[in-house]
Design a protein around this motif. Structure first.
Motif, PDB file in Angstrom:
ATOM      1  N   ALA A  51      57.377   6.650   3.157  1.00  0.00           N
ATOM      2  CA  ALA A  51      56.031   6.227   3.552  1.00  0.00           C
ATOM      3  C   ALA A  51      55.408   5.346   2.479  1.00  0.00           C
ATOM      4  O   ALA A  51      54.611   4.455   2.781  1.00  0.00           O
ATOM      5  N   SER A  52      55.775   5.574   1.199  1.00  0.00           N
ATOM      6  CA  SER A  52      55.163   4.754   0.154  1.00  0.00           C
ATOM      7  C   SER A  52      55.973   3.483  -0.139  1.00  0.00           C
ATOM      8  O   SER A  52      55.415   2.502  -0.613  1.00  0.00           O
ATOM      9  N   ARG A  56      56.860  -2.425   1.721  1.00  0.00           N
ATOM     10  CA  ARG A  56      56.348  -3.058   0.503  1.00  0.00           C
ATOM     11  C   ARG A  56      57.219  -4.259   0.146  1.00  0.00           C
ATOM     12  O   ARG A  56      58.391  -4.319   0.530  1.00  0.00           O
ATOM     13  N   GLU A  60      58.374  -4.162  -5.493  1.00  0.00           N
ATOM     14  CA  GLU A  60      57.646  -2.886  -5.516  1.00  0.00           C
ATOM     15  C   GLU A  60      58.507  -1.759  -4.961  1.00  0.00           C
ATOM     16  O   GLU A  60      58.520  -0.643  -5.506  1.00  0.00           O
TER      17      GLU A  60
ATOM     18  N   SER B  63      63.241  -5.279   6.576  1.00  0.00           N
ATOM     19  CA  SER B  63      61.823  -4.904   6.634  1.00  0.00           C
ATOM     20  C   SER B  63      61.159  -5.495   7.867  1.00  0.00           C
ATOM     21  O   SER B  63      60.312  -4.858   8.494  1.00  0.00           O
ATOM     22  N   TRP B 125      52.082  10.428  10.238  1.00  0.00           N
ATOM     23  CA  TRP B 125      51.869   8.974  10.353  1.00  0.00           C
ATOM     24  C   TRP B 125      50.439   8.604   9.991  1.00  0.00           C
ATOM     25  O   TRP B 125      50.218   7.585   9.336  1.00  0.00           O
ATOM     26  N   ALA B 128      50.196   8.913   6.231  1.00  0.00           N
ATOM     27  CA  ALA B 128      50.934   7.822   5.591  1.00  0.00           C
ATOM     28  C   ALA B 128      50.172   6.502   5.705  1.00  0.00           C
ATOM     29  O   ALA B 128      50.086   5.742   4.733  1.00  0.00           O
ATOM     30  N   LEU B 129      49.581   6.218   6.887  1.00  0.00           N
ATOM     31  CA  LEU B 129      48.887   4.944   7.091  1.00  0.00           C
ATOM     32  C   LEU B 129      47.548   4.914   6.358  1.00  0.00           C
ATOM     33  O   LEU B 129      47.137   3.859   5.862  1.00  0.00           O
ATOM     34  N   ARG B 132      48.060   4.332   2.567  1.00  0.00           N
ATOM     35  CA  ARG B 132      48.510   2.990   2.190  1.00  0.00           C
ATOM     36  C   ARG B 132      47.350   2.081   1.830  1.00  0.00           C
ATOM     37  O   ARG B 132      46.426   1.921   2.524  1.00  0.00           O
TER      38      ARG B 132
END
Lengths: 136, 132
Positions: A51-52, A56, A60, B63, B125, B128-129, B132
């Motif tokens: 999650a972290s 990114r 990072e 990603s 979730w 987590a969101l 951030r």
């Protein structure tokens, strides 16, 4: 008077070893439980790490995953999870695949897949850890 | 060969379709299904880690996929499968101690597995969101 006690041809040695007819004892069952408990603990670490780090920018994400604590937790998770999933799928295979040849092939494929995933993940974790020494 | 034929002709024990569905049966099937999904899902974790190790170009491509609507849906589903399998596993660990076999208890635990897994998934979730 005849001895009416139930008799068994099982030897005392076999009884002491407690490995039963399959010669594995409770090893499979026990390993599934040990890895299950490890997976609960490490799984929450994994969720926090992902999650972290996910989404990114690359430098990072590398800094997060290459942190020694994170890298070790991830490596332990990989070992525990791949072991647990191999044990689990083996039970599924043994339940549904009855042809001996197919069963052998499926069990081999199961082991190879689990080891492949473990190998790729551990290699990647080591490589990312080494990137920490470089200027990113 | 004669043996094999005789075996095939024997009546088989009834399978899933003849039983009335119960919560414990459904959650047993869910546990196995989520376990199998998570098994193949580990490939996604391996791909992400390998991309991270390979460099910025590979990492950006992966990603992009995980950040796309399909990627997010897959990750959300993966989280739910993980939580459901974990809760089902905790149920099994309770049973392993010899507890929780009473009718009411095992039905309640089975229902709790299905109710809690989406709640925990959404909570994770949201946390987590927000973090951030």
């Amino acid at each position: 008077m005849a001895d009416t006690k139930p008799r068994s041809i099982r030897t005392d040695r076999s009884r002491v070893r407690g490995l039963g007819a399959a010669h594995h004892g409770v090893e499979h069952w026990w390993a599934a439980r040990v890895t299950a408990i490890a997976n609960i603990l490490l799984g929450f670490c994994f969720i926090i790490i992902m999650a972290s780090a996910a989404g990114r920018p690359w430098p990072e994400a590398v800094l997060i995953v290459s942190h020694p604590v994170v890298a070790v937790l991830l490596a332990l998770l990989v070992v525990s999870v791949t072991y647990h999933m191999r044990l689990g799928l083996q039970v599924v295979i043994e339940d549904y695949v009855h042809d001996e040849g197919l069963k052998l092939a499926a069990n081999l494929a199961n082991t190879f897949f689990a080891v492949l995933i473990a190998g790729i993940c551990l290699f990647a974790i080591v490589k990312v850890s080494l990137l920490r020494a470089l200027p990113l | 060969m004669a043996d094999a034929k005789a075996q095939a002709a024997r009546p088989l024990s009834p399978h899933l379709q003849v039983y009335r569905w119960t919560w414990t049966m459904a959650m047993s099937i869910f546990h196995r299904a989520t376990g199998c999904a998570l098994y193949f899902g580990t490939a996604l974790v391996a791909i992400w880690l390998l991309a991270l190790a390979s460099g910025p170009a590979a990492y950006d491509r992966v990603s992009w996929f995980f950040g796309s609507p399909i990627g997010l849906l897959v990750m959300f589903g993966y989280t739910w499968a993980l939580m459901h399998h974990m809760l089902g596993g905790i149920r099994h660990l309770i049973w392993d101690t010899g507890r929780g076999f009473e009718f009411e208890t095992r039905m309640r635990m089975a229902k709790m597995t299905l109710v809690l897994s989406p709640i925990v998934t959404v909570a994770l979730w949201v946390i987590a969101l927000v973090m951030r």
